[in-house]
Design a protein around this motif. Structure first.
Motif, PDB file in Angstrom:
ATOM      1  N   GLY A 283      -7.536 -10.342   0.085  1.00  0.00           N
ATOM      2  CA  GLY A 283      -6.733  -9.922  -1.058  1.00  0.00           C
ATOM      3  C   GLY A 283      -7.301 -10.471  -2.352  1.00  0.00           C
TER       4      GLY A 283
ATOM      5  N   GLN B 109      -5.610 -11.663  -4.621  1.00  0.00           N
ATOM      6  CA  GLN B 109      -4.884 -12.911  -4.842  1.00  0.00           C
ATOM      7  C   GLN B 109      -4.611 -13.639  -3.516  1.00  0.00           C
ATOM      8  OE1 GLN B 109      -1.371 -12.228  -7.245  1.00  0.00           O
ATOM      9  NE2 GLN B 109      -2.500 -11.009  -8.739  1.00  0.00           N
TER      10      GLN B 109
ATOM     11  N   SER C 145      -3.310  -1.726  -3.068  1.00  0.00           N
ATOM     12  CA  SER C 145      -3.004  -2.903  -3.870  1.00  0.00           C
ATOM     13  C   SER C 145      -2.540  -4.015  -2.930  1.00  0.00           C
ATOM     14  CB  SER C 145      -1.932  -2.585  -4.912  1.00  0.00           C
ATOM     15  OG  SER C 145      -1.582  -3.756  -5.617  1.00  0.00           O
ATOM     16  N   ASP C 146      -1.536  -3.697  -2.103  1.00  0.00           N
ATOM     17  CA  ASP C 146      -1.224  -4.474  -0.902  1.00  0.00           C
ATOM     18  C   ASP C 146      -1.634  -3.582   0.254  1.00  0.00           C
ATOM     19  OD1 ASP C 146       0.133  -6.763  -2.187  1.00  0.00           O
ATOM     20  OD2 ASP C 146       1.642  -5.266  -2.711  1.00  0.00           O
TER      21      ASP C 146
ATOM     22  N   THR D 298      -6.187  -5.200  -3.346  1.00  0.00           N
ATOM     23  CA  THR D 298      -6.524  -5.773  -4.650  1.00  0.00           C
ATOM     24  C   THR D 298      -5.571  -6.921  -4.993  1.00  0.00           C
ATOM     25  OG1 THR D 298      -5.192  -4.067  -5.735  1.00  0.00           O
ATOM     26  CG2 THR D 298      -7.549  -3.641  -5.497  1.00  0.00           C
ATOM     27  N   THR D 299      -4.354  -6.911  -4.409  1.00  0.00           N
ATOM     28  CA  THR D 299      -3.438  -8.048  -4.532  1.00  0.00           C
ATOM     29  C   THR D 299      -3.404  -8.855  -3.241  1.00  0.00           C
ATOM     30  OG1 THR D 299      -2.048  -6.888  -6.145  1.00  0.00           O
ATOM     31  CG2 THR D 299      -1.074  -8.775  -5.019  1.00  0.00           C
ATOM     32  N   SER D 300      -3.064  -8.204  -2.120  1.00  0.00           N
ATOM     33  CA  SER D 300      -2.990  -8.922  -0.847  1.00  0.00           C
ATOM     34  C   SER D 300      -3.428  -8.030   0.305  1.00  0.00           C
ATOM     35  CB  SER D 300      -1.565  -9.423  -0.585  1.00  0.00           C
ATOM     36  OG  SER D 300      -0.680  -8.345  -0.348  1.00  0.00           O
TER      37      SER D 300
END
Length: 302
Positions: free
Chosen positions: A213, A215, A170-171, A192-194
């Motif tokens: 990422g 985001q 995710s990170d 998936t996030t960073s």
């Protein structure tokens, strides 16, 4: 080695200088502590441990132990596929470590220093690799680290090196709790996030790497100060290539930042320097600065 009764270990060698070669431990839930537990100056090679709620390989205070071309598989939220409990100067080459529990770690070092991991695959339900408090001066190279939360999670771990590796989570990489002076180079970080999430850390270096990422490519949060990103690409698929929030005195140089919104976004972040870099925002702009003082941008393209 197959057990039909409940036992603590498949193999437990409390003495040093033990060699375990071509041994397979396959006992599922029958083993309660570890498939293989060894001490110092030992060798595990061409062996495997497949267990349930137990450690796969447990190096208990081990020094100068080598684990080569071996597999550790478990399914536990409280025990690890590979667990380094203290000690140091151990080496891992060509290992496969996989913890299938959604809250488990594939490779976990706690208070263990100067270990090397190379050409290995490390996967966990939460963290592919966790470097816990006091796990310093370790090197991971040419390896894959995958976790649903973090590919690599460093908490209170200093002066570690990751190079020529692939990390996913995710990170992809999380640095926190005074994990300082770490270096990541020549690596790919996909989150998936960073790609990178750092808070409460300083003096870390990311160089010659690709950070993507969902985001943020790179996210430097509160207390993420005096870090350096160079010669790297940061892609934020929905927001920002680089995002700083309460992060001061960081340096980004000779890098490329692209975001669906802004290339770089500095929020409440002061005394940062971006030089010789490209910042591109698809929907808004190359650079957005708010509530931030004394930042410097030089020799860049926006």
């Amino acid at each position: 080695i197959i057990s039909t009764n409940s036992v603590p270990y498949g193999v437990y060698a409390s003495s040093a200088y033990v060699t375990i070669s071509s041994v397979n431990v396959d006992a599922g839930e029958k083993i309660t502590q570890a498939g293989v537990r060894v001490s110092s100056w030992s060798i595990i090679s061409y062996s495997s441990a497949t267990v349930g709620d137990a450690h796969g390989f447990w190096l208990d205070g081990s020094t100068e132990t080598a684990v080569n071309y071996s597999t550790a598989v478990n399914n536990s939220g409280t025990r690890r596929a590979v667990f380094l409990d203290g000690g140091g100067n151990n080496s891992f080459t060509g290992i496969y470590a996989n913890n299938g529990d959604p809250t488990g770690q594939g490779f976990y070092a706690l208070g263990s220093d100067t270990n090397t991991v190379t050409a290995s695959y490390l996967r966990g339900g939460t963290d592919g690799v966790m470097l816990g408090i006091g796990s310093n001066y370790n090197t991971i190279s040419l390896s894959t680290m995958i976790g649903n939360t973090f590919g690599l999670f460093a908490s209170g771990a200093d002066s570690n090196i990751v190079t020529r590796s692939y990390l996913w989570g995710s990170d992809s990489v999380r640095l926190t709790n005074d994990s300082n002076y770490n270096t990541i180079s020549l690596s790919t970080m996909i989150g998936t996030t960073s790609g990178l999430f750092a808070d409460g850390v300083s003096s870390n270096i990311v160089t010659q790497s690709y950070l993507w990422g969902g985001q943020y490519g790179a996210w430097l949060d509160l207390g993420g100060d005096y870090n350096t990103i160079s010669l790297s690409t940061m892609i934020g698929n929905t927001l920002y290539g680089l995002y700083t929030n309460g992060a001061d005195s960081n340096t980004v140089t000779q890098s490329y930042m692209w975001g669906a919104n802004y290339g770089a976004y500095l929020n409440a972040s002061s005394s940062n320097t971006i030089s010789l870099s490209t910042m591109i925002g698809s929907a808004q702009g190359g650079l957005y600065v708010t509530g931030s003082d004394s930042n410097t941008v030089t020799g860049g393209y926006l």
